[in-house]
Design a protein around this motif. Structure first.
Motif, PDB file in Angstrom:
ATOM      1  N   GLU A 151       0.845  -1.181   0.000  1.00 29.44           N
ATOM      2  CA  GLU A 151       0.000   0.000   0.000  1.00 29.44           C
ATOM      3  C   GLU A 151       0.874   1.221   0.000  1.00 29.44           C
ATOM      4  O   GLU A 151       1.938   1.237   0.610  1.00 29.44           O
ATOM      5  CB  GLU A 151      -0.876   0.005   1.261  1.00 29.44           C
ATOM      6  N   PHE A 152       0.405   2.264  -0.667  1.00 29.99           N
ATOM      7  CA  PHE A 152       1.166   3.493  -0.775  1.00 29.99           C
ATOM      8  C   PHE A 152       0.206   4.595  -0.376  1.00 29.99           C
ATOM      9  O   PHE A 152      -0.819   4.798  -1.015  1.00 29.99           O
ATOM     10  CB  PHE A 152       1.626   3.646  -2.227  1.00 29.99           C
ATOM     11  N   ARG A 153       0.483   5.267   0.744  1.00 27.21           N
ATOM     12  CA  ARG A 153      -0.505   6.209   1.258  1.00 27.21           C
ATOM     13  C   ARG A 153       0.128   7.555   1.570  1.00 27.21           C
ATOM     14  O   ARG A 153       1.291   7.626   1.938  1.00 27.21           O
ATOM     15  CB  ARG A 153      -1.123   5.681   2.551  1.00 27.21           C
ATOM     16  N   PRO A 154      -0.688   8.618   1.462  1.00 22.22           N
ATOM     17  CA  PRO A 154      -0.184   9.919   1.891  1.00 22.22           C
ATOM     18  C   PRO A 154      -0.220   9.993   3.403  1.00 22.22           C
ATOM     19  O   PRO A 154      -1.051   9.332   4.031  1.00 22.22           O
ATOM     20  CB  PRO A 154      -1.189  10.893   1.284  1.00 22.22           C
ATOM     21  N   VAL A 155       0.670  10.751   3.980  1.00 25.48           N
ATOM     22  CA  VAL A 155       0.556  10.975   5.415  1.00 25.48           C
ATOM     23  C   VAL A 155       1.160  12.333   5.711  1.00 25.48           C
ATOM     24  O   VAL A 155       2.341  12.495   5.835  1.00 25.48           O
ATOM     25  CB  VAL A 155       1.206   9.832   6.225  1.00 25.48           C
ATOM     26  N   HIS A 156       0.335  13.326   5.693  1.00 25.05           N
ATOM     27  CA  HIS A 156       0.848  14.685   5.865  1.00 25.05           C
ATOM     28  C   HIS A 156      -0.079  15.517   6.727  1.00 25.05           C
ATOM     29  O   HIS A 156       0.265  16.590   7.152  1.00 25.05           O
ATOM     30  CB  HIS A 156       1.016  15.343   4.511  1.00 25.05           C
ATOM     31  N   ASN A 157      -1.287  15.045   6.986  1.00 29.58           N
ATOM     32  CA  ASN A 157      -2.156  15.808   7.873  1.00 29.58           C
ATOM     33  C   ASN A 157      -2.942  14.860   8.771  1.00 29.58           C
ATOM     34  O   ASN A 157      -2.849  13.634   8.637  1.00 29.58           O
ATOM     35  CB  ASN A 157      -3.084  16.718   7.076  1.00 29.58           C
ATOM     36  N   LEU A 158      -3.708  15.445   9.664  1.00 29.15           N
ATOM     37  CA  LEU A 158      -4.399  14.625  10.660  1.00 29.15           C
ATOM     38  C   LEU A 158      -5.373  13.653  10.016  1.00 29.15           C
ATOM     39  O   LEU A 158      -5.488  12.506  10.432  1.00 29.15           O
ATOM     40  CB  LEU A 158      -5.143  15.528  11.646  1.00 29.15           C
ATOM     41  N   SER A 159      -6.072  14.113   8.976  1.00 30.01           N
ATOM     42  CA  SER A 159      -7.070  13.205   8.424  1.00 30.01           C
ATOM     43  C   SER A 159      -6.403  12.018   7.728  1.00 30.01           C
ATOM     44  O   SER A 159      -6.947  10.921   7.711  1.00 30.01           O
ATOM     45  CB  SER A 159      -8.036  13.940   7.505  1.00 30.01           C
ATOM     46  N   SER A 160      -5.188  12.229   7.185  1.00 31.98           N
ATOM     47  CA  SER A 160      -4.540  11.074   6.556  1.00 31.98           C
ATOM     48  C   SER A 160      -4.049  10.077   7.603  1.00 31.98           C
ATOM     49  O   SER A 160      -4.032   8.869   7.365  1.00 31.98           O
ATOM     50  CB  SER A 160      -3.409  11.507   5.627  1.00 31.98           C
ATOM     51  N   ILE A 161      -3.652  10.586   8.768  1.00 38.38           N
ATOM     52  CA  ILE A 161      -3.270   9.666   9.845  1.00 38.38           C
ATOM     53  C   ILE A 161      -4.498   8.884  10.309  1.00 38.38           C
ATOM     54  O   ILE A 161      -4.442   7.672  10.550  1.00 38.38           O
ATOM     55  CB  ILE A 161      -2.631  10.419  11.030  1.00 38.38           C
ATOM     56  N   GLN A 162      -5.632   9.601  10.361  1.00 40.75           N
ATOM     57  CA  GLN A 162      -6.868   8.935  10.740  1.00 40.75           C
ATOM     58  C   GLN A 162      -7.206   7.812   9.749  1.00 40.75           C
ATOM     59  O   GLN A 162      -7.605   6.720  10.136  1.00 40.75           O
ATOM     60  CB  GLN A 162      -7.995   9.977  10.780  1.00 40.75           C
ATOM     61  N   GLU A 163      -7.001   8.120   8.463  1.00 36.49           N
ATOM     62  CA  GLU A 163      -7.261   7.098   7.439  1.00 36.49           C
ATOM     63  C   GLU A 163      -6.336   5.904   7.604  1.00 36.49           C
ATOM     64  O   GLU A 163      -6.737   4.762   7.402  1.00 36.49           O
ATOM     65  CB  GLU A 163      -7.061   7.685   6.035  1.00 36.49           C
ATOM     66  N   LEU A 164      -5.105   6.207   7.961  1.00 31.43           N
ATOM     67  CA  LEU A 164      -4.150   5.118   8.178  1.00 31.43           C
ATOM     68  C   LEU A 164      -4.637   4.194   9.282  1.00 31.43           C
ATOM     69  O   LEU A 164      -4.589   2.969   9.172  1.00 31.43           O
ATOM     70  CB  LEU A 164      -2.779   5.699   8.554  1.00 31.43           C
ATOM     71  N   ILE A 165      -5.144   4.800  10.321  1.00 29.25           N
ATOM     72  CA  ILE A 165      -5.651   4.010  11.444  1.00 29.25           C
ATOM     73  C   ILE A 165      -6.788   3.108  10.981  1.00 29.25           C
ATOM     74  O   ILE A 165      -6.852   1.921  11.334  1.00 29.25           O
ATOM     75  CB  ILE A 165      -6.099   4.940  12.583  1.00 29.25           C
ATOM     76  N   THR A 166      -7.662   3.669  10.146  1.00 30.00           N
ATOM     77  CA  THR A 166      -8.759   2.858   9.625  1.00 30.00           C
ATOM     78  C   THR A 166      -8.216   1.687   8.813  1.00 30.00           C
ATOM     79  O   THR A 166      -8.673   0.553   8.929  1.00 30.00           O
ATOM     80  CB  THR A 166      -9.667   3.716   8.725  1.00 30.00           C
TER      81      THR A 166
END
Lengths: 312, 400
Positions: free
Chosen positions: B367-382
């Motif tokens: 998986e290749f994901r963005p991680v630059h703001n709070l909502s992307s970290i939240q998505e990562l958690i999901t």
């Protein structure tokens, strides 16, 4: 510990060595050529009655020392091979439920209705299946046994925590039965390949020793003693080759066990000395990863081989 | 000659030296408890203290409990009991080394912040208006790039990150526990229960498998180009590690550092401080390939063996991208259960994998994901809490 050995009085049980040198001699007499440091910690663990925690790469002789100790001291060897999910019922004890069921039916048929009597009857010693840890706590005529807890890193943390209790008090509590305590603590050897870090709490209860690859000289002696038919020239080249391999950046360097395997293989093939052909054919005895074997082709092989066969 | 053959005052001197030595080891960062000192004394009763090598091995077996400490021990031993011609120094009095330098107090930054004039928290004049604002503020904060945040916004983001908890992405283990809906029969408990009714089986007890969270291994790039994100991610990893036991964290720039232990400390500030103290190449260059190589060689077998999920947090900007990078990525990919690459560069809408390094790494990630703001970290958690894809290799090793 000493008293345990001397008071047992059985002929099969050898007296514990009285010094590091005696320990070294004892191990050597059984074909285990140990470094002095390993003999020292082994001696200490016997004298202090502490478990010995051996860590190191695979194939450096960690398990072997338990086998040698049990043979040399005339003690029973009890081995617990660890794996993920190892639990009390396969490590310590289990009730023989089928036999208990039958006992209940028999009691019913005989008209016995005393429940307390029934429960104390069926949770008796004879319905208990003893697993390695419990066996190790039982007295033995030859003296306390050698308990080998092999590859503890493969078991999970829950089991490790359970072991903590056994290793400090050498006792097990069985709810239906009571507490079983060893009259004399067993000689405990724990090994780990470091596929996982073992918790400090457990290591603190043990004497810790890192088993390293042996120096060239010792490895040569080991090869000679384990592969009797091998020629002096070949054994020297084998050891040099393996030692040179360990300096390479491999995913898995060969251990002593691999050196012995390889020397045996070469000896079986009647090889006189190392040639690119014979090394290429038998490399699988030394290296266990395809990537490592691929890297050994061509230049690297030539270089290492040259190192091993020069200045004979 | 064993220690109990010495004259009483010599024995005392000897004991003092061992205590001093233990203190020196402690000052050098080794965990040496008082129990170990007692052990050492009793061990020295049974060996020949005239033999320096034996004393070395003996003390090593007692004081060193991790292979990494062996080197420190050796140096300390040689310094303390001078390697000179005569071993009788063992009986001399040895000066104690200086106490280790006092490290900066943890939480000092928070205290400083608390003492200094707070800019953002001035009492608002119109309470009503402010409430509305703060809600929309929070929304903006969710989407705002960490790199563009002001100090106060970062502080707010840190608090949000600390509140985040990973739901337990479960993994079936081979362990069993009582479970009314389990598939296995629990003979032992069934039998015990039957005794209450005089041998008639009324209740059937069952066993089910225990589930536990999959271990997480994070590899965090701390090179200069990532510096705006590093602290936040560390906070995130600290919070994750707080909630579940099996989280290992490695930092890499030009070299690889294991900071798992440093991050275990409860206080986030103290944890981060000791993290940065153990890293030498903070905000320097990147050598992804070499760092991955080190990880694969030294750590992979130790931390990935229980079906771990790997989070690789990096922008993938590697100058020396060559075939080795692809090889190491492939090896990493094959030795873990799932490899998730988190890349802050993905925030740019039209991001294309043009850099050589990124191109080489991409084929090897799940998986290749963005991680630059709070909502992307939240998505990562999901993502992490989703059930694992069934086709994946090595799947649920432990449940086999």
């Amino acid at each position: 510990m000493t008293s345990a050995a001397t008071t047992s009085g059985a002929d099969t049980s050898a007296v514990l060595p009285a010094s590091v040198d005696a320990m070294l001699e004892l191990l050597t007499s059984r074909g285990y050529l140990a470094e002095r440091s390993l003999a020292t910690v082994t001696y200490l663990s016997l004298r202090m009655g502490r478990p010995l925690f051996l860590e190191g790469e695979a194939g450096v002789g960690k398990t072997e020392i338990a086998k040698v100790l049990s043979a040399a001291l005339g003690r029973k060897l009890i081995r617990l091979q660890c794996y993920e999910g190892l639990d009390v019922s396969s490590a310590v004890y289990e009730w023989n439920s089928a036999a208990q069921m039958i006992a209940i039916r028999m009691a019913e048929a005989a008209g016995d209705t005393d429940r307390d009597q029934l429960s104390s009857d069926i949770f008796a010693d004879r319905y208990m299946i003893k697993r390695p840890l419990l066996q190790a706590l039982e007295p033995d005529v030859a003296g306390p046994p050698v308990l080998l807890i092999d590859e503890l890193d493969r078991a999970d943390e829950a089991f490790e925590a359970y072991l903590l209790e056994i290793l400090s008090d050498f006792q097990v509590t069985i709810p239906e039965f009571g507490t079983v305590k060893a009259p004399h603590p067993p000689i405990v050897i724990i090994t780990s390949n470091r596929t996982r870090e073992i918790h400090d709490a457990l290591k603190r209860r043990c004497l810790y020793h890192w088993v390293d690859y042996p120096a060239a000289e010792r490895e040569l002696a080991i090869v000679k003693s384990r592969v009797p038919g091998i020629s002096a020239k070949l054994s020297q080249q084998v050891v040099r080759f393996v030692q040179a391999l360990r300096n390479q950046d491999f995913y898995k360097s060969p251990g002593v066990a691999e050196t012995i395997d390889w020397a045996t293989a070469l000896s079986e093939l009647d090889a006189r000395s190392l040639t690119p052909q014979v090394v290429g054919d038998t490399l699988g005895a030394l290296l266990k990863y395809q990537d490592d074997i691929t890297r050994m082709q061509g230049d690297t092989l030539q270089k290492v081989l040259k190192e091993a066969t020069s200045e004979n | 000659m064993a220690i109990n053959h010495l004259a009483p005052e010599q024995t005392e001197q000897f004991a003092d030296n061992i205590v001093g030595f233990a203190r020196a080891l402690r000052a050098a960062g080794m965990p040496v408890g008082p129990g170990a000192v007692i052990d050492a004394m009793s061990a020295l009763q049974v060996i020949d203290i005239g033999n320096r090598a034996d004393v070395f091995t003996t003390l090593e077996a007692i004081f060193v409990k991790r292979h990494e400490h062996a080197l420190i021990f050796k140096q300390a031993f040689n310094l303390f009991f001078r390697a000179s011609e005569e071993w009788k120094h063992m009986l001399d009095s040895v000066p104690l080394p200086d106490e280790a330098k006092k490290k900066p107090q943890a939480g000092s930054r928070r205290v400083q912040e608390a003492m200094s004039q707070p800019r953002m928290t001035e009492t608002p004049q119109h309470q009503e208006q402010d409430l509305r604002l703060s809600v929309s503020d929070r929304e903006i904060l969710q989407k705002k790039d960490f790199a563009q945040m002001s100090a106060a916004e970062i502080a707010e983001a840190l608090r949000a990150v600390e509140r985040m908890r990973l739901p337990q992405a479960e993994l079936l283990t081979r362990r069993q526990r009582p479970d009314a809906r389990g598939l296995r029969l629990d003979l032992r408990r069934t039998l015990r229960a039957s005794l209450r009714t005089g041998g008639d089986i009324v209740d059937i007890h069952r066993l089910g498998r225990i589930e536990k969270p999959a271990p997480i291994v994070a590899l965090l790039d701390i090179s200069g180009s990532m510096s705006e994100y590093t602290r936040l991610f560390l906070h995130f990893l600290h919070a994750v590690g707080d909630a579940r036991k099996r989280v290992s964290v490695f930092l890499f720039g030009t070299r690889l550092t294991n900071v798992t232990r440093a991050l275990r400390q409860r206080d986030p500030d103290e944890a981060l401080a000791s993290c940065s103290a153990s890293v030498e190449d903070w905000a320097g260059g990147t050598r992804i390939s070499a760092s991955l190589h080190n990880f694969n060689k030294l750590w992979a077998r130790r931390v990935l063996s229980q079906g771990a999920i790997v989070l690789l947090i990096s922008d993938g900007l590697e100058r020396e991208a060559d075939s080795k990078l692809a090889f190491e990525m492939d090896r990493l990919h094959r030795s873990c259960r799932r490899l998730i690459w988190l890349n802050p560069l993905l925030r740019f809408g039209g991001f294309e994998a043009k850099a050589q390094g990124i191109k080489m790494m991409l084929p090897h990630v799940d998986e290749f994901r963005p991680v630059h703001n709070l909502s992307s970290i939240q998505e990562l958690i999901t993502t992490l809490s989703r059930p694992l894809p069934p086709h994946h290799r090595n799947l649920i090793r432990s449940a086999a």
